[in-house]
Design a protein around this motif. Structure first.
Motif, PDB file in Angstrom:
ATOM      1  N   VAL A  61       0.840  -1.204   0.000  1.00  0.00           N
ATOM      2  CA  VAL A  61       0.000   0.000   0.000  1.00  0.00           C
ATOM      3  C   VAL A  61       0.873   1.251   0.000  1.00  0.00           C
ATOM      4  CG1 VAL A  61      -1.610   1.346   1.419  1.00  0.00           C
ATOM      5  CG2 VAL A  61      -2.015  -1.084   1.036  1.00  0.00           C
ATOM      6  N   PHE A  62       1.946   1.242   0.783  1.00  0.00           N
ATOM      7  CA  PHE A  62       2.854   2.384   0.830  1.00  0.00           C
ATOM      8  C   PHE A  62       3.497   2.633  -0.529  1.00  0.00           C
ATOM      9  CE2 PHE A  62       7.191   3.998   1.430  1.00  0.00           C
ATOM     10  CZ  PHE A  62       6.878   5.240   1.960  1.00  0.00           C
ATOM     11  N   LEU A  63       3.932   1.578  -1.204  1.00  0.00           N
ATOM     12  CA  LEU A  63       4.578   1.746  -2.508  1.00  0.00           C
ATOM     13  C   LEU A  63       3.600   2.269  -3.555  1.00  0.00           C
ATOM     14  CD1 LEU A  63       6.848  -1.415  -2.674  1.00  0.00           C
ATOM     15  CD2 LEU A  63       7.557   0.951  -2.330  1.00  0.00           C
ATOM     16  N   VAL A  64       2.377   1.768  -3.546  1.00  0.00           N
ATOM     17  CA  VAL A  64       1.370   2.247  -4.501  1.00  0.00           C
ATOM     18  C   VAL A  64       1.058   3.715  -4.232  1.00  0.00           C
ATOM     19  CG1 VAL A  64      -1.046   2.012  -5.197  1.00  0.00           C
ATOM     20  CG2 VAL A  64       0.394  -0.014  -4.977  1.00  0.00           C
ATOM     21  N   ALA A  65       0.900   4.067  -2.954  1.00  0.00           N
ATOM     22  CA  ALA A  65       0.628   5.461  -2.599  1.00  0.00           C
ATOM     23  C   ALA A  65       1.792   6.362  -3.005  1.00  0.00           C
ATOM     24  CB  ALA A  65       0.364   5.582  -1.105  1.00  0.00           C
ATOM     25  N   LEU A  66       3.005   5.876  -2.852  1.00  0.00           N
ATOM     26  CA  LEU A  66       4.177   6.658  -3.242  1.00  0.00           C
ATOM     27  C   LEU A  66       4.206   6.903  -4.742  1.00  0.00           C
ATOM     28  CD1 LEU A  66       6.793   7.965  -2.237  1.00  0.00           C
ATOM     29  CD2 LEU A  66       7.924   5.788  -2.704  1.00  0.00           C
ATOM     30  N   VAL A  67       3.889   5.892  -5.531  1.00  0.00           N
ATOM     31  CA  VAL A  67       3.852   6.059  -6.988  1.00  0.00           C
ATOM     32  C   VAL A  67       2.795   7.085  -7.369  1.00  0.00           C
ATOM     33  CG1 VAL A  67       3.251   4.911  -9.157  1.00  0.00           C
ATOM     34  CG2 VAL A  67       4.801   3.802  -7.549  1.00  0.00           C
ATOM     35  N   ILE A  68       1.609   6.980  -6.793  1.00  0.00           N
ATOM     36  CA  ILE A  68       0.535   7.930  -7.099  1.00  0.00           C
ATOM     37  C   ILE A  68       0.930   9.337  -6.684  1.00  0.00           C
ATOM     38  CG2 ILE A  68      -1.827   8.579  -6.492  1.00  0.00           C
ATOM     39  CD1 ILE A  68      -2.426   5.553  -6.353  1.00  0.00           C
ATOM     40  N   LEU A  69       1.529   9.470  -5.516  1.00  0.00           N
ATOM     41  CA  LEU A  69       1.960  10.783  -5.030  1.00  0.00           C
ATOM     42  C   LEU A  69       2.997  11.401  -5.957  1.00  0.00           C
ATOM     43  CD1 LEU A  69       1.967  12.915  -2.714  1.00  0.00           C
ATOM     44  CD2 LEU A  69       3.902  11.636  -1.790  1.00  0.00           C
ATOM     45  N   VAL A  70       3.963  10.622  -6.406  1.00  0.00           N
ATOM     46  CA  VAL A  70       5.012  11.154  -7.279  1.00  0.00           C
ATOM     47  C   VAL A  70       4.429  11.583  -8.622  1.00  0.00           C
ATOM     48  CG1 VAL A  70       7.069  10.514  -8.597  1.00  0.00           C
ATOM     49  CG2 VAL A  70       6.917   9.971  -6.175  1.00  0.00           C
ATOM     50  N   VAL A  71       3.509  10.801  -9.172  1.00  0.00           N
ATOM     51  CA  VAL A  71       2.912  11.162 -10.457  1.00  0.00           C
ATOM     52  C   VAL A  71       2.136  12.471 -10.332  1.00  0.00           C
ATOM     53  CG1 VAL A  71       1.176  10.506 -12.150  1.00  0.00           C
ATOM     54  CG2 VAL A  71       2.857   8.838 -11.389  1.00  0.00           C
ATOM     55  N   TYR A  72       1.308  12.598  -9.290  1.00  0.00           N
ATOM     56  CA  TYR A  72       0.534  13.829  -9.122  1.00  0.00           C
ATOM     57  C   TYR A  72       1.405  15.019  -8.729  1.00  0.00           C
ATOM     58  CZ  TYR A  72      -3.907  11.557  -9.814  1.00  0.00           C
ATOM     59  OH  TYR A  72      -4.949  10.888 -10.375  1.00  0.00           O
ATOM     60  N   ALA A  73       2.446  14.787  -7.918  1.00  0.00           N
ATOM     61  CA  ALA A  73       3.352  15.878  -7.547  1.00  0.00           C
ATOM     62  C   ALA A  73       4.118  16.367  -8.762  1.00  0.00           C
ATOM     63  CB  ALA A  73       4.304  15.419  -6.457  1.00  0.00           C
ATOM     64  N   THR A  74       4.526  15.451  -9.632  1.00  0.00           N
ATOM     65  CA  THR A  74       5.225  15.842 -10.861  1.00  0.00           C
ATOM     66  C   THR A  74       4.317  16.696 -11.730  1.00  0.00           C
ATOM     67  OG1 THR A  74       6.476  13.786 -10.784  1.00  0.00           O
ATOM     68  CG2 THR A  74       6.467  14.986 -12.859  1.00  0.00           C
ATOM     69  N   ASN A  75       3.071  16.296 -11.859  1.00  0.00           N
ATOM     70  CA  ASN A  75       2.111  17.069 -12.644  1.00  0.00           C
ATOM     71  C   ASN A  75       1.910  18.457 -12.026  1.00  0.00           C
ATOM     72  OD1 ASN A  75       0.243  17.588 -14.659  1.00  0.00           O
ATOM     73  ND2 ASN A  75      -1.451  16.881 -13.393  1.00  0.00           N
ATOM     74  N   TRP A  76       1.836  18.521 -10.706  1.00  0.00           N
ATOM     75  CA  TRP A  76       1.617  19.808 -10.028  1.00  0.00           C
ATOM     76  C   TRP A  76       2.829  20.728 -10.197  1.00  0.00           C
ATOM     77  CZ3 TRP A  76       3.668  21.906  -5.352  1.00  0.00           C
ATOM     78  CH2 TRP A  76       2.978  23.038  -4.894  1.00  0.00           C
ATOM     79  N   PHE A  77       4.060  20.185 -10.103  1.00  0.00           N
ATOM     80  CA  PHE A  77       5.251  21.005 -10.233  1.00  0.00           C
ATOM     81  C   PHE A  77       5.471  21.492 -11.662  1.00  0.00           C
ATOM     82  CE2 PHE A  77       6.932  18.828  -6.321  1.00  0.00           C
ATOM     83  CZ  PHE A  77       6.868  19.955  -5.533  1.00  0.00           C
ATOM     84  N   LEU A  78       5.114  20.661 -12.640  1.00  0.00           N
ATOM     85  CA  LEU A  78       5.377  21.019 -14.025  1.00  0.00           C
ATOM     86  C   LEU A  78       4.344  22.000 -14.592  1.00  0.00           C
ATOM     87  CD1 LEU A  78       6.575  17.668 -15.565  1.00  0.00           C
ATOM     88  CD2 LEU A  78       7.944  19.644 -14.936  1.00  0.00           C
ATOM     89  N   TYR A  79       3.113  21.955 -14.095  1.00  0.00           N
ATOM     90  CA  TYR A  79       2.083  22.780 -14.700  1.00  0.00           C
ATOM     91  C   TYR A  79       1.488  23.702 -13.694  1.00  0.00           C
ATOM     92  CZ  TYR A  79       2.713  19.564 -18.482  1.00  0.00           C
ATOM     93  OH  TYR A  79       3.266  18.829 -19.487  1.00  0.00           O
TER      94      TYR A  79
END
Length: 79
Positions: A61-79
């Protein structure tokens, strides 16, 4: 460069990298737990499988949450 593959490549490459590292980490942790279980069984100590499964589920669960967090954080930082 709107709509080209160059806009989406960092997302796919980053997600792929995290997934591969997550799977590798999962198998590394699983191997250590299995070794601990094997050693304890040789010593005659009972290994609690339900506790083992709970730990593995929490790690997953932690690894899945980390992947989701990184994808959304990347989107937030880039746009």
């Amino acid at each position: 460069m709107s709509g080209s593959w160059g806009n989406f490549f960092p997302y796919f490459a980053g997600a792929f990298k995290l997934i591969v590292l997550g799977i590798g980490g999962y198998f590394a942790i699983k191997w250590h737990f299995d070794e601990e279980a094997r050693v304890r069984e040789e010593e005659g100590v009972v290994f609690d499988r339900s506790s083992y499964m709970k730990k593995m589920a929490m790690i997953l669960v932690f690894l899945v949450a980390l992947v989701i967090l990184v994808v959304y954080a990347t989107n937030w930082f880039l746009y």
